[in-house]
Design a protein around this motif. Structure first.
Motif, PDB file in Angstrom:
ATOM      1  N   ARG A  22       4.448   7.186   0.620  1.00  0.00           N
ATOM      2  CA  ARG A  22       4.180   8.337  -0.242  1.00  0.00           C
ATOM      3  C   ARG A  22       4.252   7.941  -1.721  1.00  0.00           C
ATOM      4  O   ARG A  22       3.456   8.424  -2.536  1.00  0.00           O
ATOM      5  CB  ARG A  22       5.197   9.456   0.030  1.00  0.00           C
ATOM      6  N   ASP A  23       5.184   7.062  -2.060  1.00  0.00           N
ATOM      7  CA  ASP A  23       5.305   6.613  -3.454  1.00  0.00           C
ATOM      8  C   ASP A  23       4.070   5.821  -3.870  1.00  0.00           C
ATOM      9  O   ASP A  23       3.537   6.023  -4.978  1.00  0.00           O
ATOM     10  CB  ASP A  23       6.565   5.763  -3.619  1.00  0.00           C
ATOM     11  N   LEU A  24       3.605   4.933  -2.999  1.00  0.00           N
ATOM     12  CA  LEU A  24       2.403   4.160  -3.309  1.00  0.00           C
ATOM     13  C   LEU A  24       1.196   5.085  -3.461  1.00  0.00           C
ATOM     14  O   LEU A  24       0.363   4.898  -4.354  1.00  0.00           O
ATOM     15  CB  LEU A  24       2.152   3.130  -2.212  1.00  0.00           C
ATOM     16  N   GLU A  25       1.105   6.086  -2.599  1.00  0.00           N
ATOM     17  CA  GLU A  25      -0.025   7.018  -2.683  1.00  0.00           C
ATOM     18  C   GLU A  25      -0.002   7.809  -3.985  1.00  0.00           C
ATOM     19  O   GLU A  25      -1.061   8.107  -4.563  1.00  0.00           O
ATOM     20  CB  GLU A  25       0.000   7.968  -1.485  1.00  0.00           C
ATOM     21  N   SER A  26       1.210   8.151  -4.471  1.00  0.00           N
ATOM     22  CA  SER A  26       1.291   8.892  -5.730  1.00  0.00           C
ATOM     23  C   SER A  26       0.821   8.035  -6.906  1.00  0.00           C
ATOM     24  O   SER A  26       0.313   8.566  -7.901  1.00  0.00           O
ATOM     25  CB  SER A  26       2.732   9.363  -5.979  1.00  0.00           C
ATOM     26  N   LYS A  27       0.966   6.726  -6.784  1.00  0.00           N
ATOM     27  CA  LYS A  27       0.541   5.814  -7.848  1.00  0.00           C
ATOM     28  C   LYS A  27      -0.922   5.395  -7.689  1.00  0.00           C
ATOM     29  O   LYS A  27      -1.526   4.893  -8.647  1.00  0.00           O
ATOM     30  CB  LYS A  27       1.420   4.570  -7.839  1.00  0.00           C
ATOM     31  N   LEU A  28      -1.465   5.587  -6.492  1.00  0.00           N
ATOM     32  CA  LEU A  28      -2.846   5.200  -6.198  1.00  0.00           C
ATOM     33  C   LEU A  28      -3.562   6.429  -5.641  1.00  0.00           C
ATOM     34  O   LEU A  28      -3.776   6.545  -4.438  1.00  0.00           O
ATOM     35  CB  LEU A  28      -2.881   4.043  -5.192  1.00  0.00           C
ATOM     36  N   PRO A  29      -3.948   7.364  -6.468  1.00  0.00           N
ATOM     37  CA  PRO A  29      -4.425   8.663  -5.985  1.00  0.00           C
ATOM     38  C   PRO A  29      -5.822   8.678  -5.375  1.00  0.00           C
ATOM     39  O   PRO A  29      -6.142   9.572  -4.588  1.00  0.00           O
ATOM     40  CB  PRO A  29      -4.379   9.551  -7.239  1.00  0.00           C
ATOM     41  N   SER A  30      -6.668   7.707  -5.701  1.00  0.00           N
ATOM     42  CA  SER A  30      -8.040   7.741  -5.193  1.00  0.00           C
ATOM     43  C   SER A  30      -8.150   6.969  -3.887  1.00  0.00           C
ATOM     44  O   SER A  30      -7.414   5.992  -3.672  1.00  0.00           O
ATOM     45  CB  SER A  30      -9.003   7.149  -6.214  1.00  0.00           C
ATOM     46  N   PRO A  31      -9.074   7.369  -3.006  1.00  0.00           N
ATOM     47  CA  PRO A  31      -9.280   6.608  -1.761  1.00  0.00           C
ATOM     48  C   PRO A  31      -9.596   5.140  -2.024  1.00  0.00           C
ATOM     49  O   PRO A  31      -9.105   4.264  -1.298  1.00  0.00           O
ATOM     50  CB  PRO A  31     -10.457   7.327  -1.096  1.00  0.00           C
ATOM     51  N   ALA A  32     -10.402   4.865  -3.040  1.00  0.00           N
ATOM     52  CA  ALA A  32     -10.765   3.466  -3.324  1.00  0.00           C
ATOM     53  C   ALA A  32      -9.533   2.640  -3.658  1.00  0.00           C
ATOM     54  O   ALA A  32      -9.368   1.514  -3.179  1.00  0.00           O
ATOM     55  CB  ALA A  32     -11.774   3.411  -4.465  1.00  0.00           C
ATOM     56  N   SER A  33      -8.630   3.186  -4.461  1.00  0.00           N
ATOM     57  CA  SER A  33      -7.448   2.426  -4.874  1.00  0.00           C
ATOM     58  C   SER A  33      -6.452   2.257  -3.738  1.00  0.00           C
ATOM     59  O   SER A  33      -5.694   1.289  -3.705  1.00  0.00           O
ATOM     60  CB  SER A  33      -6.767   3.111  -6.060  1.00  0.00           C
ATOM     61  N   ARG A  34      -6.458   3.176  -2.769  1.00  0.00           N
ATOM     62  CA  ARG A  34      -5.481   3.105  -1.683  1.00  0.00           C
ATOM     63  C   ARG A  34      -5.793   2.009  -0.670  1.00  0.00           C
ATOM     64  O   ARG A  34      -4.996   1.793   0.248  1.00  0.00           O
ATOM     65  CB  ARG A  34      -5.363   4.465  -0.987  1.00  0.00           C
ATOM     66  N   PHE A  35      -6.909   1.322  -0.847  1.00  0.00           N
ATOM     67  CA  PHE A  35      -7.138   0.134  -0.022  1.00  0.00           C
ATOM     68  C   PHE A  35      -5.985  -0.852  -0.180  1.00  0.00           C
ATOM     69  O   PHE A  35      -5.663  -1.605   0.747  1.00  0.00           O
ATOM     70  CB  PHE A  35      -8.449  -0.548  -0.419  1.00  0.00           C
ATOM     71  N   ALA A  36      -5.321  -0.838  -1.341  1.00  0.00           N
ATOM     72  CA  ALA A  36      -4.244  -1.795  -1.611  1.00  0.00           C
ATOM     73  C   ALA A  36      -2.969  -1.498  -0.841  1.00  0.00           C
ATOM     74  O   ALA A  36      -2.135  -2.402  -0.643  1.00  0.00           O
ATOM     75  CB  ALA A  36      -3.935  -1.810  -3.118  1.00  0.00           C
ATOM     76  N   VAL A  37      -2.794  -0.255  -0.384  1.00  0.00           N
ATOM     77  CA  VAL A  37      -1.503   0.157   0.177  1.00  0.00           C
ATOM     78  C   VAL A  37      -1.027  -0.750   1.321  1.00  0.00           C
ATOM     79  O   VAL A  37       0.115  -1.238   1.289  1.00  0.00           O
ATOM     80  CB  VAL A  37      -1.547   1.636   0.614  1.00  0.00           C
ATOM     81  N   PRO A  38      -1.827  -1.004   2.361  1.00  0.00           N
ATOM     82  CA  PRO A  38      -1.312  -1.838   3.458  1.00  0.00           C
ATOM     83  C   PRO A  38      -0.973  -3.270   3.038  1.00  0.00           C
ATOM     84  O   PRO A  38      -0.175  -3.931   3.707  1.00  0.00           O
ATOM     85  CB  PRO A  38      -2.461  -1.842   4.479  1.00  0.00           C
ATOM     86  N   PHE A  39      -1.559  -3.725   1.939  1.00  0.00           N
ATOM     87  CA  PHE A  39      -1.353  -5.113   1.518  1.00  0.00           C
ATOM     88  C   PHE A  39      -0.136  -5.289   0.615  1.00  0.00           C
ATOM     89  O   PHE A  39       0.396  -6.388   0.502  1.00  0.00           O
ATOM     90  CB  PHE A  39      -2.613  -5.632   0.829  1.00  0.00           C
ATOM     91  N   VAL A  40       0.315  -4.219  -0.026  1.00  0.00           N
ATOM     92  CA  VAL A  40       1.482  -4.323  -0.910  1.00  0.00           C
ATOM     93  C   VAL A  40       2.735  -3.714  -0.272  1.00  0.00           C
ATOM     94  O   VAL A  40       3.846  -3.949  -0.761  1.00  0.00           O
ATOM     95  CB  VAL A  40       1.207  -3.657  -2.274  1.00  0.00           C
ATOM     96  N   PHE A  41       2.556  -2.963   0.807  1.00  0.00           N
ATOM     97  CA  PHE A  41       3.700  -2.357   1.484  1.00  0.00           C
ATOM     98  C   PHE A  41       4.647  -3.434   2.023  1.00  0.00           C
ATOM     99  O   PHE A  41       4.217  -4.420   2.618  1.00  0.00           O
ATOM    100  CB  PHE A  41       3.213  -1.479   2.642  1.00  0.00           C
ATOM    101  N   LYS A  42       5.961  -3.225   1.825  1.00  0.00           N
ATOM    102  CA  LYS A  42       6.981  -4.137   2.361  1.00  0.00           C
ATOM    103  C   LYS A  42       8.165  -3.312   2.828  1.00  0.00           C
ATOM    104  O   LYS A  42       8.873  -2.704   2.022  1.00  0.00           O
ATOM    105  CB  LYS A  42       7.432  -5.146   1.299  1.00  0.00           C
ATOM    106  N   GLY A  43       8.379  -3.298   4.150  1.00  0.00           N
ATOM    107  CA  GLY A  43       9.470  -2.535   4.713  1.00  0.00           C
ATOM    108  C   GLY A  43      10.520  -3.425   5.340  1.00  0.00           C
ATOM    109  O   GLY A  43      10.615  -4.620   5.041  1.00  0.00           O
TER     110      GLY A  43
END
Length: 242
Positions: A22-43
C-alpha cells in the motif's frame, strides 16, 4: 507451541508485506509506474519477494500492452511468487475479476504456501474480485471453477505459465484458450528455446501457434537472459483448435 509461533510470525510478516504494498502504491499512483512494485518489494519470511521469474524487459512490454487493453476478466495459470498476478490487477479495470489457478507442488515455480493466499487477495483493488485456486489446471473441475468465477462471461486476457511440458501447456491452451473472447489476448511464458532445460517445451507449442495465426502473434524477447513472452490476439473468428 511451534505452530502458534509460526502462525504469529507469518501473520506479522503478511501484515507488514501488505502495508509495504500500500505504501509503494501511494508513491506510485499510476498503473504505468506500478510496474516497479514487484521488483522493489522486499518482505520477510514467506513474504520475502513477489518479483516475477521473468525477464523484466519482456514482462514490462506485456504489462504495457495489457494496460492499453484494460481487461475486465483476467485468468492466470501459474502464479508462484505472485508478481505477475499483481501486475495484471493493476492493468485491469477497477471492477475486474481476476482468477488464478496454481498447482501445489508444481514443478515450474508454483506451490506458494497457503499463508500467502490472503496476501495475494490484497492485490485486488476495492471493487475488484480475486479468486485463487490452488489446484491442477488440467482437471475438468478446475475449468468448471474458472467458468463459474467469470459467470460464463468471456475472458479478456489469459496468461499461461503453468506446466511447461509440450503436452501440458498445450492442454492449458486448448482448455482455457476458447474462453478468451475474439480480440482478447493470450500470453505464454518461456517461448524461447531452452535446450539447457529440456523439460521447458513451450517454444514447441509457440511455433505451432505462430504458424497457425501468423497475423495475430507477437513475441517479446528482451536483452540478457532472453526467455520470451508470446502474445496471441484471438482472431474475430475465434480459435481453430482442430
Amino acid at each position: 507451541m511451534r505452530k502458534l509461533i509460526y502462525d504469529l510470525m507469518a501473520n506479522a510478516h503478511r501484515n507488514a508485506a501488505i502495508r509495504q504494498i500500500r505504501d509503494l502504491e501511494s508513491k506510485l499512483p499510476s498503473p504505468a509506474s506500478r510496474f516497479a512494485v514487484p521488483f522493489v518489494f522486499k518482505g520477510q519470511g514467506h513474504f520475502r519477494k513477489i518479483k516475477p521469474k521473468q525477464n523484466p524487459t519482456e514482462i514490462e512490454a506485456m504489462y504495457h500492452t495489457l494496460c492499453d487493453l484494460k481487461p475486465q476478466r483476467v485468468l492466470e495459470i501459474g502464479t508462484a511468487r505472485g508478481g505477475s498476478l499483481y501486475l495484471w490487477s493493476q492493468a485491469a479495470t477497477d471492477d475486474a475479476t481476476l482468477v488464478s489457478v496454481d498447482l501445489p507442488g508444481g514443478d515450474y515455480g508454483g506451490a506458494y504456501p497457503d499463508c500467502r493466499t490472503p496476501f495475494y487477495q490484497s492485490f485486488a483493488r476495492p471493487e475488484q474480485t480475486m479468486h485463487l485456486h490452488r489446484a491442477d489446471s488440467h482437471q475438468p473441475a478446475s475449468l468448471d471453477l474458472v467458468k463459474q468465477d467469470f459467470g460464463d462471461q468471456p475472458i479478456d486476457y489469459a496468461f499461461i505459465d503453468g506446466d511447461h511440458l509440450y503436452e501440458g501447456v498445450k492442454q492449458d491452451f486448448e482448455m482455457y484458450g476458447p474462453l478468451v473472447r475474439p480480440g482478447g489476448l493470450i500470453g505464454f511464458h518461456d517461448t524461447q528455446p531452452r535446450p539447457q532445460q529440456p523439460t521447458i517445451q513451450v517454444d514447441r507449442l509457440w511455433r505451432e501457434i505462430v504458424e497457425r495465426y501468423p497475423d495475430h502473434t507477437q513475441e517479446f524477447v528482451g536483452p540478457g537472459r532472453a526467455i520470451g513472452i508470446g502474445l496471441l490476439r484471438v482472431p474475430e473468428t475465434g480459435l481453430q483448435l482442430t
